[in-house]
Design a protein around this motif. Structure first.
Motif, PDB file in Angstrom:
ATOM      1  N   LYS A 110       0.528  -1.331  -0.036  1.00  0.00           N
ATOM      2  CA  LYS A 110      -0.781   0.042  -0.304  1.00  0.00           C
ATOM      3  C   LYS A 110       0.457   1.374   0.240  1.00  0.00           C
ATOM      4  O   LYS A 110       0.238   2.324  -0.323  1.00  0.00           O
ATOM      5  N   ALA A 125      -6.925   9.869  -1.179  1.00  0.00           N
ATOM      6  CA  ALA A 125      -6.924  10.187   0.362  1.00  0.00           C
ATOM      7  C   ALA A 125      -5.989  11.251   0.537  1.00  0.00           C
ATOM      8  O   ALA A 125      -4.440  10.935   0.500  1.00  0.00           O
ATOM      9  N   ALA A 148      -7.778   6.001   8.362  1.00  0.00           N
ATOM     10  CA  ALA A 148      -8.489   4.184   7.620  1.00  0.00           C
ATOM     11  C   ALA A 148      -6.776   4.157   7.819  1.00  0.00           C
ATOM     12  O   ALA A 148      -5.710   4.292   7.408  1.00  0.00           O
ATOM     13  N   LYS A 150      -4.042   1.410   7.831  1.00  0.00           N
ATOM     14  CA  LYS A 150      -3.660   0.004   6.953  1.00  0.00           C
ATOM     15  C   LYS A 150      -2.322  -0.203   7.044  1.00  0.00           C
ATOM     16  O   LYS A 150      -0.990   0.121   7.369  1.00  0.00           O
ATOM     17  N   VAL A 160      -7.116  -3.838   7.689  1.00  0.00           N
ATOM     18  CA  VAL A 160      -7.065  -2.304   7.243  1.00  0.00           C
ATOM     19  C   VAL A 160      -8.124  -1.841   9.129  1.00  0.00           C
ATOM     20  O   VAL A 160      -9.347  -2.088   9.151  1.00  0.00           O
ATOM     21  N   LEU A 162     -10.412   1.097  10.813  1.00  0.00           N
ATOM     22  CA  LEU A 162     -10.954   2.486  10.200  1.00  0.00           C
ATOM     23  C   LEU A 162     -11.232   3.173  11.832  1.00  0.00           C
ATOM     24  O   LEU A 162     -11.340   2.421  12.291  1.00  0.00           O
ATOM     25  N   GLN A 192      -4.553   6.927   6.296  1.00  0.00           N
ATOM     26  CA  GLN A 192      -5.467   7.710   4.817  1.00  0.00           C
ATOM     27  C   GLN A 192      -6.157   8.568   5.351  1.00  0.00           C
ATOM     28  O   GLN A 192      -6.768   8.400   6.670  1.00  0.00           O
ATOM     29  N   GLU A 193      -6.844  10.013   5.435  1.00  0.00           N
ATOM     30  CA  GLU A 193      -8.035  10.079   6.188  1.00  0.00           C
ATOM     31  C   GLU A 193      -9.068   9.055   5.652  1.00  0.00           C
ATOM     32  O   GLU A 193      -9.376   9.064   4.831  1.00  0.00           O
ATOM     33  N   LEU A 194     -10.080   9.082   6.726  1.00  0.00           N
ATOM     34  CA  LEU A 194     -10.783   8.830   6.744  1.00  0.00           C
ATOM     35  C   LEU A 194     -12.545   9.120   5.868  1.00  0.00           C
ATOM     36  O   LEU A 194     -12.815  10.773   5.485  1.00  0.00           O
ATOM     37  N   LEU A 195     -12.590   8.776   4.178  1.00  0.00           N
ATOM     38  CA  LEU A 195     -13.307   9.146   3.417  1.00  0.00           C
ATOM     39  C   LEU A 195     -15.527   8.995   3.235  1.00  0.00           C
ATOM     40  O   LEU A 195     -15.313   8.203   4.005  1.00  0.00           O
ATOM     41  N   GLU A 199     -18.745   3.481  -1.616  1.00  0.00           N
ATOM     42  CA  GLU A 199     -18.115   2.811  -2.542  1.00  0.00           C
ATOM     43  C   GLU A 199     -17.839   2.332  -2.921  1.00  0.00           C
ATOM     44  O   GLU A 199     -19.016   1.807  -3.348  1.00  0.00           O
ATOM     45  N   LYS A 221     -18.289  -5.460   1.710  1.00  0.00           N
ATOM     46  CA  LYS A 221     -17.371  -5.838   2.930  1.00  0.00           C
ATOM     47  C   LYS A 221     -17.813  -6.026   3.748  1.00  0.00           C
ATOM     48  O   LYS A 221     -17.074  -7.399   4.492  1.00  0.00           O
ATOM     49  N   ASN A 231     -15.345  -6.317   8.922  1.00  0.00           N
ATOM     50  CA  ASN A 231     -15.028  -6.909   7.437  1.00  0.00           C
ATOM     51  C   ASN A 231     -14.650  -7.975   6.801  1.00  0.00           C
ATOM     52  O   ASN A 231     -14.090  -9.036   7.710  1.00  0.00           O
ATOM     53  N   MET A 280     -13.652   5.606  -3.310  1.00  0.00           N
ATOM     54  CA  MET A 280     -14.792   5.822  -2.555  1.00  0.00           C
ATOM     55  C   MET A 280     -15.352   7.625  -3.938  1.00  0.00           C
ATOM     56  O   MET A 280     -14.120   8.275  -3.780  1.00  0.00           O
ATOM     57  N   LEU A 289      -9.170   4.300  -2.552  1.00  0.00           N
ATOM     58  CA  LEU A 289      -8.728   4.082  -1.854  1.00  0.00           C
ATOM     59  C   LEU A 289      -7.461   3.288  -1.850  1.00  0.00           C
ATOM     60  O   LEU A 289      -6.410   3.361  -0.413  1.00  0.00           O
ATOM     61  N   GLU A 290      -7.507   2.435  -2.611  1.00  0.00           N
ATOM     62  CA  GLU A 290      -6.133   1.345  -2.608  1.00  0.00           C
ATOM     63  C   GLU A 290      -6.660   0.869  -4.306  1.00  0.00           C
ATOM     64  O   GLU A 290      -7.425   0.425  -4.899  1.00  0.00           O
TER      65      GLU A 290
HETATM   66  P1  AMP Z   1      -8.593  -1.930   1.728  1.00  0.00           P
HETATM   67  O1  AMP Z   1      -8.610  -2.793   2.134  1.00  0.00           O
HETATM   68  O2  AMP Z   1      -7.890  -0.438   1.081  1.00  0.00           O
HETATM   69  O3  AMP Z   1     -10.092  -2.091   1.387  1.00  0.00           O
HETATM   70  O4  AMP Z   1      -9.731  -1.127   2.881  1.00  0.00           O
HETATM   71  C1  AMP Z   1     -10.948  -2.263   3.359  1.00  0.00           C
HETATM   72  C2  AMP Z   1     -12.191  -1.092   3.265  1.00  0.00           C
HETATM   73  O5  AMP Z   1     -12.110  -0.529   4.880  1.00  0.00           O
HETATM   74  C3  AMP Z   1     -12.559  -0.794   2.433  1.00  0.00           C
HETATM   75  O6  AMP Z   1     -13.365  -1.184   1.401  1.00  0.00           O
HETATM   76  C4  AMP Z   1     -13.703   0.830   2.805  1.00  0.00           C
HETATM   77  O7  AMP Z   1     -14.636   0.207   2.661  1.00  0.00           O
HETATM   78  C5  AMP Z   1     -12.780   0.835   4.153  1.00  0.00           C
HETATM   79  N1  AMP Z   1     -11.982   1.766   3.660  1.00  0.00           N
HETATM   80  C6  AMP Z   1     -10.619   1.933   3.140  1.00  0.00           C
HETATM   81  N2  AMP Z   1      -9.178   3.174   3.187  1.00  0.00           N
HETATM   82  C7  AMP Z   1     -10.766   3.906   3.312  1.00  0.00           C
HETATM   83  C8  AMP Z   1     -10.421   5.595   3.573  1.00  0.00           C
HETATM   84  N3  AMP Z   1      -9.351   6.506   3.488  1.00  0.00           N
HETATM   85  N4  AMP Z   1     -11.739   5.815   3.997  1.00  0.00           N
HETATM   86  C9  AMP Z   1     -12.613   5.349   4.627  1.00  0.00           C
HETATM   87  N5  AMP Z   1     -13.115   3.879   4.463  1.00  0.00           N
HETATM   88  C10 AMP Z   1     -11.798   3.314   4.334  1.00  0.00           C
END
Ligand code: AMP
Ligand code: GLY
Length: 430
Positions: A110, A125, A148, A150, A160, A162, A192-195, A199, A221, A231, A280, A289-290
């Motif tokens: 990441k 983000a 977030a 990670k 991850v 939150l 990351q900032e929480l967005l 999604e 998820k 998750n 997002m 986000l990724e």
């Molecule tokens: P990821 O493995 O990075 O996809 O993260 C798993 C889940 O966490 C994502 O599907 C999102 O629902 C949530 N998530 C990841 N990054 C953020 C973010 N910066 N802001 C809000 N939700 C996030």
């Protein structure tokens, strides 16, 4: 052609099912596969062969490929890609579909992805990358604790946390960096900032030069209805996702893929495979986000039931760098996949529960029960994993596809089965 598919989940069952329909496929082997994959047949009647070689066992997979000499190997999951299976197979002259180890870093690290996005102006983000907990906590404070957190490396789709406030953010940093909540993957963290927003999942098939965007889809998820609970790997998906008009989707795709392709070219990254950005849709525009470097699971189940192209030809074009000549064609039908999971997933759960009703479910039209965590026992099928089945139906509308998927789910039984009842419900809110 002789084709080898690597993996054992619902995504790989969907890949095998679609590859089996191609007139180019003469023989299909899957390592290790599952009970549903073992029951598939090619258009010419030949059964698919499952061989008990794990998707992470690169030396044994290479031995298998050198014995069977597939014309094409298709890699489903992220771990073998991150471990360099593509480079290894290519060095033995084998044609294999998926990103090489350098390109697979988009998912495997990441920190790599985040820095790449920042270097090349891909909307994402606000974030920081840290090897040291105090600096991570300080950055979390600058975000008001709304983060977030990670793990840098692969963590089985988890990895991850939150957080809504500084105390929780600091605990999350300690859990990941000090407590080893996600193992070695969490020695380095990206914060990351929480967005906020809707999604969606994007997928683009790439050939090193061209990226062909798919329609949008949406995963679910969290384990429980209303996006509550822990998750998971994904409890259900549908496509198309109606939150973007076609021109809006094309614009979002361009905003991400154009700088991404330019960046890959500038840095000598040759990405041939599937790029899956998690996005997002925020009030100030789309944010990545990724990145994942493979088909989503269960997104593959809804995409491959809508795709009208011959998948063998598409994947060969992705390997050969000739995708520019091949337009993607999609059924106008919507597809909905509802995951049936073992009770307790994503925590601990029982295995070995007999599954009944698969015959009646399999007789329904425009419906397919993709297997994930299943195995054969005594002529029957039993559960062997957390996500057990991906019950998928396609119909002219999302509403009809959703009803058909749940009607099929209701024909299948195993002790402790857990199903979210609100898959695709967001699409119907209008
Ligand atoms: P990821 O493995 O990075 O996809 O993260 C798993 C889940 O966490 C994502 O599907 C999102 O629902 C949530 N998530 C990841 N990054 C953020 C973010 N910066 N802001 C809000 N939700 C996030
Ligand atoms: N759909 C979630 C994933 O494949 O990572």
């Amino acid at each position: 052609m002789n084709i080898l598919v690597i993996g054992s989940g619902g995504r790989e069952h969907a890949l095998v099912w679609k590859l089996a329909q191609s007139a180019h496929t003469r023989r299909l082997i899957c390592a290790p596969g599952n009970a549903g994959i073992a029951r598939e047949r090619l258009a010419n009647g030949t059964p698919v062969t499952c061989v008990p070689v794990a998707a992470e066992d690169l030396p044994a997979l290479l031995d298998l490929a050198r014995r069977e000499l597939p014309d094409l190997t298709v890699v489903g999951p992220d771990n073998p890609l991150a471990a360099g299976i593509v480079d290894r197979f290519q060095s033995h002259g084998l044609v294999i579909w998926g990103p090489n180890q350098q390109a697979a870093q988009f998912e495997a690290s990441k920190a790599f992805s985040q820095a790449f996005m920042e270097r090349h102006g891909i909307p994402t983000a606000r974030s920081g990358t840290f090897d040291e907990p105090d600096a991570a906590k300080q950055f979390a404070r600058s975000l008001g604790g709304r983060c977030a957190v990670k793990a840098d490396g692969l963590a089985l789709g988890k990895g991850v946390l939150l957080t809504d406030d500084q105390a929780t953010a600091e605990r999350a940093v300690d859990d990941v960096m000090v407590g080893g909540a996600f193992g070695a993957a969490g020695r380095r963290v990206v914060i990351q900032e929480l967005l906020e927003g809707m999604e969606i999942s994007l997928h683009a098939l790439c050939d090193g030069k061209v990226a062909r965007l798919f329609p949008a889809s949406q995963d679910h998820k969290r384990a429980l209805d209303g996006d509550a609970g822990l998750n998971t790997g994904g409890m259900g998906a549908y496509s198309p996702a109606p939150f973007l008009t076609e021109p809006e989707l094309a614009a979002v795709g361009d905003a991400i893929l154009r700088p991404w392709l330019r960046g890959c070219a500038a840095e000598g990254i040759d990405f041939r495979g599937l790029l899956y950005p998690g996005v997002m849709l925020t009030s100030t525009g789309p944010r990545v986000l990724e990145f994942n470097a493979r088909f989503g699971d269960p997104e593959a189940q809804v995409y491959l039931t809508r795709l009208e192209n011959d998948l063998v030809k598409l994947l060969m074009a992705s390997c050969a760098g000739t995708l520019a000549d091949v337009p993607l064609r999609w059924s106008p039908c919507a597809s909905v996949c509802v995951v049936m999971a073992s009770g307790g997933y994503p925590g601990t759960y029982a295995k070995g529960r007999p599954i009944t009703g698969l015959g009646a479910a399999g007789a329904l039209p425009d419906t397919k029960v993709f297997h994930a965590g299943t195995c054969e026992r005594g002529g029957g099928v039993e559960t062997s994993g957390g996500r057990v089945l991906g019950v998928t139906a396609w119909r002219p509308t999302i509403e009809a596809a959703r009803e058909a998927a749940y009607a099929c789910v209701d024909k299948i039984c195993f002790e402790g089965a857990h199903v979210r009842r609100d898959i695709a419900a967001k699409a119907l809110l209008g």
